[in-house]
Design an enzyme around this catalytic site. Structure first.
Site, PDB file in Angstrom:
ATOM      1  N   SER A 230       0.798  -1.227   0.000  1.00  0.00           N
ATOM      2  CA  SER A 230       0.000   0.000   0.000  1.00  0.00           C
ATOM      3  C   SER A 230       0.830   1.277   0.000  1.00  0.00           C
ATOM      4  O   SER A 230       0.329   2.341  -0.349  1.00  0.00           O
ATOM      5  CB  SER A 230      -0.935   0.016   1.212  1.00  0.00           C
ATOM      6  OG  SER A 230      -0.209  -0.122   2.419  1.00  0.00           O
TER       7      SER A 230
ATOM      8  N   ASP B 249      -2.715   7.955   8.446  1.00  0.00           N
ATOM      9  CA  ASP B 249      -3.757   7.091   9.003  1.00  0.00           C
ATOM     10  C   ASP B 249      -3.137   6.070   9.951  1.00  0.00           C
ATOM     11  O   ASP B 249      -2.067   6.327  10.514  1.00  0.00           O
ATOM     12  CB  ASP B 249      -4.569   6.435   7.881  1.00  0.00           C
ATOM     13  CG  ASP B 249      -3.723   5.543   6.968  1.00  0.00           C
ATOM     14  OD1 ASP B 249      -2.559   5.247   7.326  1.00  0.00           O
ATOM     15  OD2 ASP B 249      -4.213   5.134   5.897  1.00  0.00           O
TER      16      ASP B 249
ATOM     17  N   HIS C 227       0.035   4.528   7.528  1.00  0.00           N
ATOM     18  CA  HIS C 227       0.701   5.172   6.399  1.00  0.00           C
ATOM     19  C   HIS C 227       1.161   6.596   6.714  1.00  0.00           C
ATOM     20  O   HIS C 227       0.468   7.330   7.422  1.00  0.00           O
ATOM     21  CB  HIS C 227      -0.228   5.190   5.183  1.00  0.00           C
ATOM     22  CG  HIS C 227      -0.693   3.834   4.786  1.00  0.00           C
ATOM     23  ND1 HIS C 227      -1.927   3.330   5.146  1.00  0.00           N
ATOM     24  CD2 HIS C 227      -0.080   2.846   4.081  1.00  0.00           C
ATOM     25  CE1 HIS C 227      -2.058   2.109   4.680  1.00  0.00           C
ATOM     26  NE2 HIS C 227      -0.955   1.783   4.031  1.00  0.00           N
TER      27      HIS C 227
END
Length: 370
Positions: free
Chosen positions: A48, A336, A339
């Site tokens: 991600s 978040d 991340h």
């Protein structure tokens, strides 16, 4: 009538010759254009941290970022990037003067041949080095599957440029691999795994797997590699809220360090075995730890809480449309649960690109010139 047929056939033959000449010239021009560039393309594999939207095309994936508040600082809004703005792949592309590599699953057949000449991203949120890592998220593109997708691209490039030109093109291109955190998190939260294998054996299997991936890519003409170590995952907002004092998950961090040290040793051995390769390794762990321990030094005011989320440290609930988000993202190290913010990543890439205490072997600017 016979003369008319002769002239007609002659006309068709001349047309075919002219068209073939134009087509051949066009391919030759493309071949010269992309082979002569110092860094003609970048091909991205990972999770991600470098996903630019592949998971948007995975129907069963629960790990997507194609909604607000993700992308709040990205020019076109939410794209599937797990960030308030640009991610690692975007910033490296900017440094190289290349377009951000598009998500492989977003490419349509009519456009794929031209697009892949400057690079493509195979990265998928939730993916890990080991094939089973993504199972808890129902769907992701495993690292081995990402290599399969790259193999498809490799075959298309040969058709487009020819075998020799493809080898030159890819030997100059950068192969960026940013994948690692999900495997280690899985070990500590999946009791079925931790009961059957020791953490050292698990880390060793990760290193062995990434080494095999590098060898596969080498066999497909990759020669310049960029790899990032696992960051200080145990100090992310999600890991902090697992204990009352909101301190870091030190056991997780311990094995992160073990993996990073093993990866660096493996890269040195890989380079000695394949001496026509070059690589750049970024010590993300130490860089992020410095940001967390000395936020003022880097212009941050918040190094523990997420910018987007709900609950304690905004990490009980992920960054969703119902979540709160901070008004100034540049104040936060973390966007978040896990991340980093766009600002954090931008600063990392500046360090990675230029001479830095956090770089092993060569920095990116040196790698470009090799």
């Amino acid at each position: 009538m016979s003369n008319i047929k002769v002239y007609t056939n002659l006309y068709i033959l001349i047309t075919i010759i002219i068209y073939s000449s134009i087509s051949y010239t066009s391919k030759a021009q493309r071949r010269n254009e992309y082979v002569n560039n110092s860094i003609p393309a970048m091909y991205v594999l990972g999770d991600s941290l470098v996903d630019v939207g592949n998971n948007n095309y995975l129907r069963l994936s629960l790990d997507k970022a194609d909604f607000s508040h993700n992308g709040i600082d990205f020019p076109t809004g939410p794209t599937g990037r797990f960030s308030n703005g640009k991610n690692t792949a975007d910033f490296i592309a900017e440094k190289l003067g290349l377009p951000s590599p598009p998500a492989y699953l977003s490419l349509s057949d009519p456009n794929i041949n031209k697009t892949i000449l400057t690079g493509v991203s195979f990265a998928s949120g939730g993916a890990g080095i080991l094939n089973g890592t993504y199972s808890t998220l129902r769907q992701a593109i495993s690292l081995s599957k990402q290599v399969d997708y790259y193999t498809n691209v490799y075959k298309i490039l040969i058709q487009e440029l020819g075998s020799d030109a493809t080898q030159q093109h890819l030997s100059k291109s950068l192969f960026i691999i940013v994948i690692r955190s999900n495997d280690l998190k899985r070990y500590f939260y999946d009791s079925g795994i931790s009961k059957t294998i020791t953490p050292q054996a698990y880390v060793d299997s990760m290193i062995s797997s990434i080494n095999e991936i590098l060898k596969q890519l080498y066999g497909l003409s990759a020669r310049k590699f960029i790899l990032a170590g696992v960051p200080v995952v145990g100090c992310t907002p999600k890991e902090r809220i697992q204990n009352e004092k909101l301190t870091c998950h030190e056991e997780l961090n311990f094995w992160v360090i073990k993996y990073n040290n093993g990866l660096k040793s493996s890269l040195e051995m890989f380079k000695s075995e394949f001496n026509d390769t070059n690589y750049s390794y970024f010590d993300t762990y130490s860089a992020l730890a410095d940001f967390i321990q000395n936020p003022d030094k880097y212009g941050f005011t918040e190094a523990q809480s997420a910018c987007c989320g709900l609950g304690k440290l905004r990490a009980n609930v992920a960054c969703l449309p119902i979540s709160e988000y901070c008004p100034n993202r540049d104040d936060h190290v973390f966007w978040d649960l896990y991340h980093p913010t766009q600002k954090t990543v931008s600063m990392f890439i500046d360090m990675f690109y230029n001479a830095s205490q956090y770089v092993t072997s060569t920095n990116i600017s040196q790698l470009v010139s090799l």
